[in-house]
Design a protein around this motif. Structure first.
Motif, short mmCIF file in Angstrom:
data_model
loop_
_atom_site.label_atom_id
_atom_site.label_comp_id
_atom_site.label_asym_id
_atom_site.label_seq_id
_atom_site.Cartn_x
_atom_site.Cartn_y
_atom_site.Cartn_z
N PHE A 1 -12.89 4.51 5.42
CA PHE A 1 -12.56 4.19 4.04
C PHE A 1 -13.39 5.10 3.14
O PHE A 1 -14.61 5.15 3.27
CB PHE A 1 -12.89 2.73 3.72
CG PHE A 1 -12.11 1.73 4.53
CD1 PHE A 1 -10.89 1.24 4.07
CD2 PHE A 1 -12.60 1.26 5.74
CE1 PHE A 1 -10.18 0.31 4.81
CE2 PHE A 1 -11.90 0.32 6.47
CZ PHE A 1 -10.69 -0.16 6.01
N MET B 1 0.84 -1.20 0.00
CA MET B 1 0.00 0.00 0.00
C MET B 1 0.87 1.24 0.00
O MET B 1 1.77 1.38 0.83
CB MET B 1 -0.90 0.00 1.24
CG MET B 1 -1.91 -1.12 1.24
SD MET B 1 -2.86 -1.16 2.78
CE MET B 1 -1.61 -1.69 3.94
N VAL C 1 -7.15 -5.76 6.78
CA VAL C 1 -6.26 -4.68 6.36
C VAL C 1 -5.13 -4.55 7.40
O VAL C 1 -5.40 -4.46 8.60
CB VAL C 1 -7.00 -3.34 6.26
CG1 VAL C 1 -6.06 -2.24 5.80
CG2 VAL C 1 -8.19 -3.47 5.30
N LYS D 1 -3.68 3.73 0.51
CA LYS D 1 -4.56 3.11 -0.46
C LYS D 1 -4.92 1.68 -0.03
O LYS D 1 -4.04 0.88 0.31
CB LYS D 1 -3.87 3.06 -1.83
CG LYS D 1 -4.82 2.82 -2.98
CD LYS D 1 -5.64 4.05 -3.27
CE LYS D 1 -6.47 3.87 -4.54
NZ LYS D 1 -7.34 5.04 -4.80
N VAL D 2 -6.23 1.39 0.00
CA VAL D 2 -6.73 0.04 0.26
C VAL D 2 -7.75 -0.26 -0.83
O VAL D 2 -8.84 0.30 -0.84
CB VAL D 2 -7.37 -0.08 1.65
CG1 VAL D 2 -7.94 -1.49 1.85
CG2 VAL D 2 -6.37 0.24 2.74
N ARG D 3 -7.37 -1.09 -1.76
CA ARG D 3 -8.19 -1.35 -2.95
C ARG D 3 -8.52 -0.03 -3.65
O ARG D 3 -7.63 0.74 -3.96
CB ARG D 3 -9.43 -2.18 -2.58
CG ARG D 3 -9.11 -3.55 -1.99
CD ARG D 3 -10.27 -4.51 -2.03
NE ARG D 3 -10.65 -4.85 -3.41
CZ ARG D 3 -11.57 -5.76 -3.73
NH1 ARG D 3 -12.19 -6.42 -2.75
NH2 ARG D 3 -11.85 -6.02 -4.99
N PHE E 1 -13.13 -5.53 1.87
CA PHE E 1 -11.88 -5.06 2.47
C PHE E 1 -11.09 -6.21 3.08
O PHE E 1 -9.87 -6.18 3.11
CB PHE E 1 -12.16 -4.00 3.54
CG PHE E 1 -12.76 -2.74 3.01
CD1 PHE E 1 -12.02 -1.88 2.21
CD2 PHE E 1 -14.08 -2.39 3.29
CE1 PHE E 1 -12.56 -0.71 1.70
CE2 PHE E 1 -14.62 -1.22 2.80
CZ PHE E 1 -13.87 -0.39 2.00
#
Length: 286
Positions: free
Chosen positions: A56, A1, A138, A33-35, A135
């Motif tokens: 998010f 990420m 994470v 950034k997460v997906r 998600f």
């Protein structure tokens, strides 16, 4: 990420916080950034009961989607660290290494103490088991961030700059609302001429120790009223709101018109799937 570094401009709005913020310190880690989303971790030092919130956010087309996980037990927040257990959702142990300090200024004509900020990098460990669908789990070991200490500023004329105070339907704008319950979980949909909002509040008893909220906001032509104020049409704002909702009022038009929302309007949440927007509704005319 990949981390996104903070800029000095992002601190400007928080360095001259009002008196009410004096007792609280706030830490902000991220965004990373997460997906398709940007994730930010917020910790608030509130004295006896610290809080941690994971947000998010993403924007696509004319709509924005947000998923929020809040914890008000099991966590400890100081001026430089966030630490604690999130129960079945994971754990956090992040410490801010300071690389730059920023001091706010007391505006001309005001008295008191300005806020300050420490910007740098959070290191340690972060783990959130958000869901099993989108998600998932994470994790992070390094996040850009900032620690904010509120100020205590008093200016002559405080209290007179709170905006126009307008709420739903203010300024002659009609509003369509729909609410339904799934057990103790609550879904609400609101449409105005300028946009639409769909929100799902999960059953807190089922999600403890977290409080979980999912929200979609869309901007554009969100509501068209007809029938002299007795009917309305809400065309979904792409891509997260699709289809068309058709409201039919019961009886004559008025300021508050109860009725039924039909059609194929749907809210598509990335993490919990699609929700059909139909059922009892209310149209509020100016």
């Amino acid at each position: 990420m990949k981390a996104r570094m903070l800029t000095g401009a992002s601190l400007a709005a928080v360095l001259a916080l009002p008196v009410a913020a004096e007792a609280a310190g706030t830490l902000s880690a991220g965004p990373i950034k997460v997906r398709d989303y940007n994730m930010t971790v917020l910790g608030t030092d509130s004295g006896a009961k610290d809080t941690l919130t994971v947000m998010f956010n993403r924007t696509s087309g004319k709509s924005t989607q947000q998923h929020m996980y809040s914890f008000d037990s099991g966590v400890k927040v100081t001026k430089t660290s966030m630490k604690g257990s999130l129960g079945r959702y994971g754990a956090v142990n992040l410490k801010l290494g300071t690389v730059r300090k920023t001091k706010g200024r007391v505006p001309a004509g005001c008295t008191g103490r300005a806020g300050s900020a420490r910007s740098g990098t959070f290191t340690g460990s972060f783990r959130l088991v958000a869901d099993t669908t989108y998600f998932r789990t994470v994790t992070a070991k390094k996040l850009p961030g900032v620690g904010i200490t509120g100020g205590s500023i008093k200016c002559s004329g405080d209290g007179g700059t709170g905006g126009d105070g307008g709420g739903g339907g203010a300024g002659g704008e009609p509003m369509l609302t729909h609410t339904k319950m799934d057990g103790a979980a609550m879904f609400t949909f609101t449409a105005r001429r300028g946009g639409q909002t769909a929100m799902q509040m999960e059953d807190q008893a089922a999600t403890a120790p977290a409080r979980i909220m999912h929200m979609i906001s869309g901007g554009g032509q969100g509501l068209t009223v007809g029938g002299g104020g007795a009917t309305a049409t809400a065309k979904g704002i792409s891509p997260d709101l699709s289809g068309t909702g058709v409201f039919t009022g019961e009886g004559a038009a008025g300021n508050v018109v109860p009725g039924t929302l039909g059609g194929d309007l749907r809210a598509r949440f990335d993490s919990i799937g699609a929700i059909n927007i139909a059922g009892d509704a209310m149209l509020m005319n100016p």
